[in-house]
Design a protein around this motif. Structure first.
Motif, PDB file in Angstrom:
ATOM      1  N   ILE A  37       0.822  -1.214   0.000  1.00  0.00           N
ATOM      2  CA  ILE A  37       0.000   0.000   0.000  1.00  0.00           C
ATOM      3  C   ILE A  37       0.857   1.265   0.000  1.00  0.00           C
ATOM      4  O   ILE A  37       0.398   2.335  -0.396  1.00  0.00           O
ATOM      5  CB  ILE A  37      -1.011   0.031   1.161  1.00  0.00           C
ATOM      6  N   ASP A  38       2.112   1.153   0.434  1.00  0.00           N
ATOM      7  CA  ASP A  38       2.989   2.323   0.439  1.00  0.00           C
ATOM      8  C   ASP A  38       3.477   2.685  -0.961  1.00  0.00           C
ATOM      9  O   ASP A  38       4.084   3.737  -1.156  1.00  0.00           O
ATOM     10  CB  ASP A  38       4.185   2.087   1.362  1.00  0.00           C
ATOM     11  N   ALA A  39       3.225   1.799  -1.917  1.00  0.00           N
ATOM     12  CA  ALA A  39       3.636   2.069  -3.293  1.00  0.00           C
ATOM     13  C   ALA A  39       2.474   2.572  -4.151  1.00  0.00           C
ATOM     14  O   ALA A  39       2.676   2.960  -5.306  1.00  0.00           O
ATOM     15  CB  ALA A  39       4.227   0.806  -3.916  1.00  0.00           C
ATOM     16  N   ILE A  40       1.268   2.576  -3.578  1.00  0.00           N
ATOM     17  CA  ILE A  40       0.095   2.993  -4.342  1.00  0.00           C
ATOM     18  C   ILE A  40       0.033   4.512  -4.425  1.00  0.00           C
ATOM     19  O   ILE A  40       0.138   5.210  -3.416  1.00  0.00           O
ATOM     20  CB  ILE A  40      -1.190   2.440  -3.698  1.00  0.00           C
ATOM     21  N   LYS A  41      -0.154   5.011  -5.633  1.00  0.00           N
ATOM     22  CA  LYS A  41      -0.277   6.447  -5.848  1.00  0.00           C
ATOM     23  C   LYS A  41      -1.739   6.866  -5.714  1.00  0.00           C
ATOM     24  O   LYS A  41      -2.638   6.128  -6.111  1.00  0.00           O
ATOM     25  CB  LYS A  41       0.253   6.826  -7.232  1.00  0.00           C
ATOM     26  N   ALA A  42      -1.955   8.044  -5.170  1.00  0.00           N
ATOM     27  CA  ALA A  42      -3.332   8.544  -5.042  1.00  0.00           C
ATOM     28  C   ALA A  42      -3.339  10.066  -5.002  1.00  0.00           C
ATOM     29  O   ALA A  42      -2.697  10.668  -4.140  1.00  0.00           O
ATOM     30  CB  ALA A  42      -3.995   7.987  -3.788  1.00  0.00           C
ATOM     31  N   ASP A  43      -4.025  10.661  -5.959  1.00  0.00           N
ATOM     32  CA  ASP A  43      -4.297  12.095  -5.928  1.00  0.00           C
ATOM     33  C   ASP A  43      -5.680  12.362  -5.339  1.00  0.00           C
ATOM     34  O   ASP A  43      -5.917  13.408  -4.741  1.00  0.00           O
ATOM     35  CB  ASP A  43      -4.219  12.679  -7.341  1.00  0.00           C
ATOM     36  N   TYR A  44      -6.570  11.388  -5.525  1.00  0.00           N
ATOM     37  CA  TYR A  44      -7.928  11.456  -4.993  1.00  0.00           C
ATOM     38  C   TYR A  44      -8.306  10.078  -4.461  1.00  0.00           C
ATOM     39  O   TYR A  44      -7.873   9.056  -5.005  1.00  0.00           O
ATOM     40  CB  TYR A  44      -8.937  11.857  -6.075  1.00  0.00           C
ATOM     41  N   ILE A  45      -9.108  10.062  -3.411  1.00  0.00           N
ATOM     42  CA  ILE A  45      -9.657   8.811  -2.881  1.00  0.00           C
ATOM     43  C   ILE A  45     -11.172   8.932  -2.841  1.00  0.00           C
ATOM     44  O   ILE A  45     -11.718   9.809  -2.159  1.00  0.00           O
ATOM     45  CB  ILE A  45      -9.115   8.506  -1.465  1.00  0.00           C
ATOM     46  N   LEU A  46     -11.846   8.073  -3.591  1.00  0.00           N
ATOM     47  CA  LEU A  46     -13.304   8.044  -3.597  1.00  0.00           C
ATOM     48  C   LEU A  46     -13.771   7.029  -2.566  1.00  0.00           C
ATOM     49  O   LEU A  46     -13.302   5.890  -2.549  1.00  0.00           O
ATOM     50  CB  LEU A  46     -13.844   7.640  -4.972  1.00  0.00           C
ATOM     51  N   VAL A  47     -14.705   7.443  -1.710  1.00  0.00           N
ATOM     52  CA  VAL A  47     -15.218   6.560  -0.665  1.00  0.00           C
ATOM     53  C   VAL A  47     -16.732   6.439  -0.832  1.00  0.00           C
ATOM     54  O   VAL A  47     -17.458   7.433  -0.728  1.00  0.00           O
ATOM     55  CB  VAL A  47     -14.873   7.095   0.741  1.00  0.00           C
ATOM     56  N   VAL A  69      -9.968  13.362  -0.305  1.00  0.00           N
ATOM     57  CA  VAL A  69     -11.015  12.357  -0.113  1.00  0.00           C
ATOM     58  C   VAL A  69     -12.346  12.929  -0.609  1.00  0.00           C
ATOM     59  O   VAL A  69     -12.789  13.988  -0.161  1.00  0.00           O
ATOM     60  CB  VAL A  69     -11.141  11.947   1.365  1.00  0.00           C
ATOM     61  N   ILE A  70     -12.971  12.207  -1.535  1.00  0.00           N
ATOM     62  CA  ILE A  70     -14.251  12.605  -2.111  1.00  0.00           C
ATOM     63  C   ILE A  70     -15.314  11.624  -1.622  1.00  0.00           C
ATOM     64  O   ILE A  70     -15.203  10.418  -1.841  1.00  0.00           O
ATOM     65  CB  ILE A  70     -14.199  12.589  -3.649  1.00  0.00           C
ATOM     66  N   SER A  71     -16.330  12.143  -0.958  1.00  0.00           N
ATOM     67  CA  SER A  71     -17.394  11.271  -0.452  1.00  0.00           C
ATOM     68  C   SER A  71     -18.582  12.112  -0.034  1.00  0.00           C
ATOM     69  O   SER A  71     -18.627  13.323  -0.305  1.00  0.00           O
ATOM     70  CB  SER A  71     -16.883  10.421   0.723  1.00  0.00           C
ATOM     71  N   ASN A  72     -19.525  11.481   0.644  1.00  0.00           N
ATOM     72  CA  ASN A  72     -20.663  12.242   1.136  1.00  0.00           C
ATOM     73  C   ASN A  72     -20.232  13.206   2.245  1.00  0.00           C
ATOM     74  O   ASN A  72     -19.101  13.151   2.731  1.00  0.00           O
ATOM     75  CB  ASN A  72     -21.793  11.312   1.603  1.00  0.00           C
ATOM     76  N   ALA A  73     -21.124  14.084   2.650  1.00  0.00           N
ATOM     77  CA  ALA A  73     -20.767  15.156   3.579  1.00  0.00           C
ATOM     78  C   ALA A  73     -20.281  14.625   4.924  1.00  0.00           C
ATOM     79  O   ALA A  73     -19.329  15.154   5.511  1.00  0.00           O
ATOM     80  CB  ALA A  73     -21.968  16.083   3.783  1.00  0.00           C
ATOM     81  N   VAL A 102     -17.601  13.989 -11.848  1.00  0.00           N
ATOM     82  CA  VAL A 102     -17.985  12.940 -10.895  1.00  0.00           C
ATOM     83  C   VAL A 102     -19.383  13.231 -10.372  1.00  0.00           C
ATOM     84  O   VAL A 102     -19.674  14.354  -9.949  1.00  0.00           O
ATOM     85  CB  VAL A 102     -16.997  12.870  -9.711  1.00  0.00           C
ATOM     86  N   LYS A 103     -20.233  12.220 -10.405  1.00  0.00           N
ATOM     87  CA  LYS A 103     -21.574  12.342  -9.849  1.00  0.00           C
ATOM     88  C   LYS A 103     -21.743  11.293  -8.762  1.00  0.00           C
ATOM     89  O   LYS A 103     -21.369  10.133  -8.941  1.00  0.00           O
ATOM     90  CB  LYS A 103     -22.634  12.145 -10.932  1.00  0.00           C
ATOM     91  N   TYR A 104     -22.293  11.719  -7.618  1.00  0.00           N
ATOM     92  CA  TYR A 104     -22.547  10.810  -6.495  1.00  0.00           C
ATOM     93  C   TYR A 104     -23.984  10.329  -6.604  1.00  0.00           C
ATOM     94  O   TYR A 104     -24.920  11.137  -6.595  1.00  0.00           O
ATOM     95  CB  TYR A 104     -22.305  11.545  -5.179  1.00  0.00           C
ATOM     96  N   VAL A 105     -24.156   9.009  -6.752  1.00  0.00           N
ATOM     97  CA  VAL A 105     -25.486   8.461  -7.027  1.00  0.00           C
ATOM     98  C   VAL A 105     -25.925   7.510  -5.918  1.00  0.00           C
ATOM     99  O   VAL A 105     -25.137   7.101  -5.072  1.00  0.00           O
ATOM    100  CB  VAL A 105     -25.502   7.734  -8.394  1.00  0.00           C
ATOM    101  N   ASN A 106     -27.188   7.152  -5.936  1.00  0.00           N
ATOM    102  CA  ASN A 106     -27.778   6.364  -4.858  1.00  0.00           C
ATOM    103  C   ASN A 106     -27.246   4.935  -4.802  1.00  0.00           C
ATOM    104  O   ASN A 106     -26.946   4.325  -5.822  1.00  0.00           O
ATOM    105  CB  ASN A 106     -29.296   6.314  -5.014  1.00  0.00           C
ATOM    106  N   ALA A 107     -27.184   4.412  -3.585  1.00  0.00           N
ATOM    107  CA  ALA A 107     -26.933   3.002  -3.336  1.00  0.00           C
ATOM    108  C   ALA A 107     -27.795   2.595  -2.145  1.00  0.00           C
ATOM    109  O   ALA A 107     -28.106   3.427  -1.290  1.00  0.00           O
ATOM    110  CB  ALA A 107     -25.456   2.748  -3.042  1.00  0.00           C
TER     111      ALA A 107
END
Length: 225
Positions: A37-47, A69-73, A102-107
């Motif tokens: 996991i220390d080698a994984i690149k990330a500019d954004y994290i979607l949760v 981090v992009i997610s609900n409020a 990016v659109k946040y949709v229902n689940a």
């Protein structure tokens, strides 16, 4: 667009030079023990939601990489309190990021952190890139709301949970692909533990018999769209 499967519901998505990580749960997944996991690149994290099997490595990776981090409020507020940069969203809303819209949709699921903190309502993401559009369903059952997605976006790939018990199973995922009008499916949220183990060949056959293509990647394997 390059998509790498890191096990369970964790994905790496590379759009040109931008790296997006989805629902990082790696260090707690024995099947992903070969992933550094220390080698994984990330500019954004979607949760998609707050459950530990989707958020376990968010804080560590975000603090190492400086990812947003992009997610609900509620989830965004949770990580903002940990001095992590966030972008809050809510259902039906969209935002134009450098890698696409990016659109946040229902689940339909539940959502709480391991410490009991409320994680808001769960969701999925539609990403409209410059050349390819994808739908990341998150943990969800089959829902009629999925029929709204193709009203606005023509998908090139639908990423759907297929492990059953906690989410849709294979049969419902086939109907979901009909709802979102996308016959090319990447399956995820399967095999991590006993409740969600599946028969790979049978799952692929069911999709094939429905004139659809189901891809099941090995952990660490990638595809390009």
């Amino acid at each position: 667009m390059k998509i790498t499967f890191y096990g369970h519901a964790c994905l790496g998505i590379q759009v040109e030079d931008v790296h997006i990580l989805v629902d990082p749960f790696i260090s707690g997944n024995e099947k992903a023990s070969h992933i550094d996991i220390d080698a994984i690149k990330a500019d954004y994290i979607l949760v998609t939601h707050a459950h530990e099997d989707h958020t376990l490595d968010v804080e560590k990776i975000a603090k190492r990489t400086g990812a947003v981090v992009i997610s609900n409020a509620e989830i965004a507020s949770y990580y903002a309190e940990k001095d992590i940069e966030t972008h809050p969203m809510n259902h039906g809303g969209s935002w134009d990021f450098e890698f696409g819209l990016v659109k946040y949709v229902n689940a339909t699921h539940s959502s709480s952190f391991g410490d009991g903190t409320y994680g808001g309502q769960p969701g999925g993401f539609v990403i409209e890139g410059e050349h390819k559009n994808i739908y990341i369903a998150g943990d969800t059952g089959l829902t009629m709301d999925m029929k709204l997605i193709p009203l606005f976006t023509k998908l090139d790939l639908a990423i759907l949970p297929i492990g059953d018990n906690f989410t849709m199973g294979v049969e419902e995922a086939i109907h979901a692909s009909d709802f979102v009008k996308c016959d090319k499916v990447l399956g995820y949220h399967f095999d991590t533990f006993g409740y969600i183990e599946i028969d790979h060949e049978e799952a692929k056959k069911q999709f094939y018999d429905a004139n659809k293509d189901l891809m099941l990647l090995e952990i660490g394997e990638s595809i390009e769209l």
